[in-house]
Scaffold this motif. Structure first.
Motif, PDB file in Angstrom:
ATOM      1  N   LYS A 126     -19.742  -8.416 104.849  1.00 15.81           N
ATOM      2  CA  LYS A 126     -19.767  -8.139 106.286  1.00 15.81           C
ATOM      3  C   LYS A 126     -19.005  -9.199 107.087  1.00 15.81           C
ATOM      4  CE  LYS A 126     -24.467  -6.361 105.630  1.00 15.81           C
ATOM      5  NZ  LYS A 126     -25.902  -6.545 105.995  1.00 15.81           N
ATOM      6  N   THR A 127     -18.577 -10.265 106.415  1.00 10.00           N
ATOM      7  CA  THR A 127     -17.899 -11.363 107.093  1.00 10.00           C
ATOM      8  C   THR A 127     -16.394 -11.221 106.919  1.00 10.00           C
ATOM      9  OG1 THR A 127     -19.796 -12.809 106.646  1.00 10.00           O
ATOM     10  CG2 THR A 127     -17.733 -13.871 107.268  1.00 10.00           C
ATOM     11  N   GLN A 128     -15.655 -11.233 108.008  1.00  9.85           N
ATOM     12  CA  GLN A 128     -14.224 -11.002 107.954  1.00  9.85           C
ATOM     13  C   GLN A 128     -13.507 -12.114 107.194  1.00  9.85           C
ATOM     14  OE1 GLN A 128     -12.967 -10.850 112.038  1.00  9.85           O
ATOM     15  NE2 GLN A 128     -13.259 -13.027 112.386  1.00  9.85           N
ATOM     16  N   GLN A 131      -9.081 -14.523 110.276  1.00  8.04           N
ATOM     17  CA  GLN A 131      -9.326 -13.991 111.612  1.00  8.04           C
ATOM     18  C   GLN A 131      -9.713 -12.517 111.561  1.00  8.04           C
ATOM     19  OE1 GLN A 131      -9.171 -16.079 114.622  1.00  8.04           O
ATOM     20  NE2 GLN A 131      -9.530 -17.304 112.788  1.00  8.04           N
ATOM     21  N   GLY A 132      -9.383 -11.860 110.427  1.00 10.46           N
ATOM     22  CA  GLY A 132      -9.843 -10.504 110.187  1.00 10.46           C
ATOM     23  C   GLY A 132      -9.264  -9.465 111.126  1.00 10.46           C
ATOM     24  N   SER A 133      -9.320  -8.211 110.681  1.00  9.35           N
ATOM     25  CA  SER A 133      -8.880  -7.098 111.523  1.00  9.35           C
ATOM     26  C   SER A 133      -9.635  -5.823 111.177  1.00  9.35           C
ATOM     27  CB  SER A 133      -7.367  -6.866 111.375  1.00  9.35           C
ATOM     28  OG  SER A 133      -7.030  -6.643 110.015  1.00  9.35           O
ATOM     29  N   GLY A 134     -10.830  -5.994 110.608  1.00  9.43           N
ATOM     30  CA  GLY A 134     -11.694  -4.842 110.379  1.00  9.43           C
ATOM     31  C   GLY A 134     -11.613  -4.197 109.015  1.00  9.43           C
ATOM     32  N   GLU A 135     -10.750  -4.693 108.110  1.00  9.82           N
ATOM     33  CA  GLU A 135     -10.668  -4.084 106.781  1.00  9.82           C
ATOM     34  C   GLU A 135     -11.928  -4.383 105.970  1.00  9.82           C
ATOM     35  OE1 GLU A 135      -8.447  -6.335 107.883  1.00  9.82           O
ATOM     36  OE2 GLU A 135      -6.383  -5.655 107.594  1.00  9.82           O
ATOM     37  N   SER A 136     -12.214  -3.527 105.001  1.00  9.21           N
ATOM     38  CA  SER A 136     -13.358  -3.764 104.124  1.00  9.21           C
ATOM     39  C   SER A 136     -13.090  -5.002 103.280  1.00  9.21           C
ATOM     40  CB  SER A 136     -13.611  -2.552 103.216  1.00  9.21           C
ATOM     41  OG  SER A 136     -12.484  -2.298 102.397  1.00  9.21           O
ATOM     42  N   VAL A 137     -14.146  -5.752 102.995  1.00  5.04           N
ATOM     43  CA  VAL A 137     -14.024  -7.035 102.306  1.00  5.04           C
ATOM     44  C   VAL A 137     -14.603  -6.925 100.897  1.00  5.04           C
ATOM     45  CG1 VAL A 137     -14.680  -9.472 102.339  1.00  5.04           C
ATOM     46  CG2 VAL A 137     -14.193  -8.278 104.486  1.00  5.04           C
ATOM     47  N   ALA A 150      -9.323  -8.872 101.763  1.00 11.21           N
ATOM     48  CA  ALA A 150      -9.376  -7.757 102.703  1.00 11.21           C
ATOM     49  C   ALA A 150      -7.957  -7.460 103.149  1.00 11.21           C
ATOM     50  CB  ALA A 150     -10.255  -8.092 103.902  1.00 11.21           C
TER      51      ALA A 150
END
Length: 231
Positions: A126-128, A131-137, A150
C-alpha cells in the motif's frame, strides 16, 4: 548549493545531469558517495573504514538542524561510480532527508530518502515506491530489507527504529544489484563525509537557550526593570 527538498518537490532527476555539468565541482567527496562498500548487514552504521573519525554529534545536529533535518535521519551510501549531487541534498517531508546519486559514466541515478514511519508485510503493497504515481506495488523480502517495484521504478527499503531508508531508481536504467549494494552500504556519515555532505550551520545558530541579562538570579524570574542611579 544546498537546497531544501520538500515532499512532492524533490529535484527532478532528469535535471541532475545538466546541473552536474554546470556545477561540476559541487559533488560531495568520495567518502560521501563513492568507494569500496565492503560487505555486511544492509544499512550498517560503518562509515568509510575502520579508521574513519566519527562525526561529532553536536556538529551533525547543528548542520542538519540548520536545514530542518532530524540528525538521526542523515545517511550516506556508496556505490561504484556514483557520487552524491549536492544540489539534491536537503530536507524531505517534515524533517526527513533526501539526496540523489549520479553516475557520470552511465548517467544512471538513484535517490536516497529517509523519513519517519515503518514498512511491514501489511503496508508494503500500500506504500508507494519513491514519489509514486498510483501503480500497484510488488514487494519481496530480501534479508532485513524490502525490494519493491511499481511501474518503471524500483527500490530497496530498510525499516529502522521509527524511520525507513529508501533507495529508488529507474528499473530500466539501474540494475537491482546496484540498488542492493547501495542499500547494504547505507550508514550515518563519519566526520569527513559530514563535512562533504552538509554545509556548516550559519554563525549564530542557536543550539542552547540564550541567557538573558535582565533576569535576576533569584526570585520568580521576572525581568529586572529597575532604573539605575544615572536615570
Amino acid at each position: 548549493m544546498i537546497r531544501s527538498v520538500r515532499a512532492m518537490r524533490v529535484l527532478p532527476l532528469l535535471l541532475l545531469p545538466l546541473l552536474l555539468v554546470s556545477c561540476g565541482t559541487e559533488e560531495a567527496g568520495a567518502g560521501a558517495g563513492t568507494g569500496d562498500t565492503g560487505k555486511g548487514t544492509a544499512g550498517a552504521d560503518k562509515g568509510t573504514g575502520s579508521s574513519a573519525d566519527p562525526a561529532d554529534p553536536a556538529e551533525l545536529a547543528a548542520r542538519a538542524g540548520a536545514l530542518g533535518i532530524a540528525p538521526e535521519f542523515v545517511y550516506v551510501t556508496e556505490a561504484p561510480g556514483f557520487a552524491v549531487a549536492q544540489q539534491s541534498v536537503g530536507v524531505f517531508g517534515g524533517d526527513g532527508f533526501h539526496a540523489a546519486y549520479f553516475s557520470r559514466k552511465t548517467h544512471a541515478q538513484f535517490e536516497l530518502f529517509v523519513d519517519r514511519g515503518t514498512l511491514t508485510a501489511e503496508n508494503c503493497p500500500k506504500t508507494q515506491v519513491g514519489q509514486g504515481s498510483g501503480e500497484s506495488v510488488a514487494c519481496e523480502r530480501d534479508g532485513d530489507a524490502w525490494y519493491r517495484k511499481a511501474g518503471g521504478r524500483h527500490e530497496y527499503a530498510l525499516p529502522r527504529d521509527g524511520h525507513v531508508i529508501r533507495l529508488v531508481g529507474d528499473a530500466n536504467r539501474l540494475d537491482r544489484a546496484v540498488l542492493r549494494e547501495a542499500a547494504e552500504a547505507t550508514h550515518h556519515p563519519d566526520a569527513a563525509e559530514l563535512t562533504a555532505l552538509l554545509p556548516p550551520a550559519p554563525e549564530g545558530t542557536a543550539t542552547e537557550p540564550v541567557e538573558r541579562g535582565d533576569l535576576p538570579p533569584v526570585g520568580d524570574g521576572a525581568p529586572n526593570n529597575e532604573v539605575g542611579a544615572s536615570g
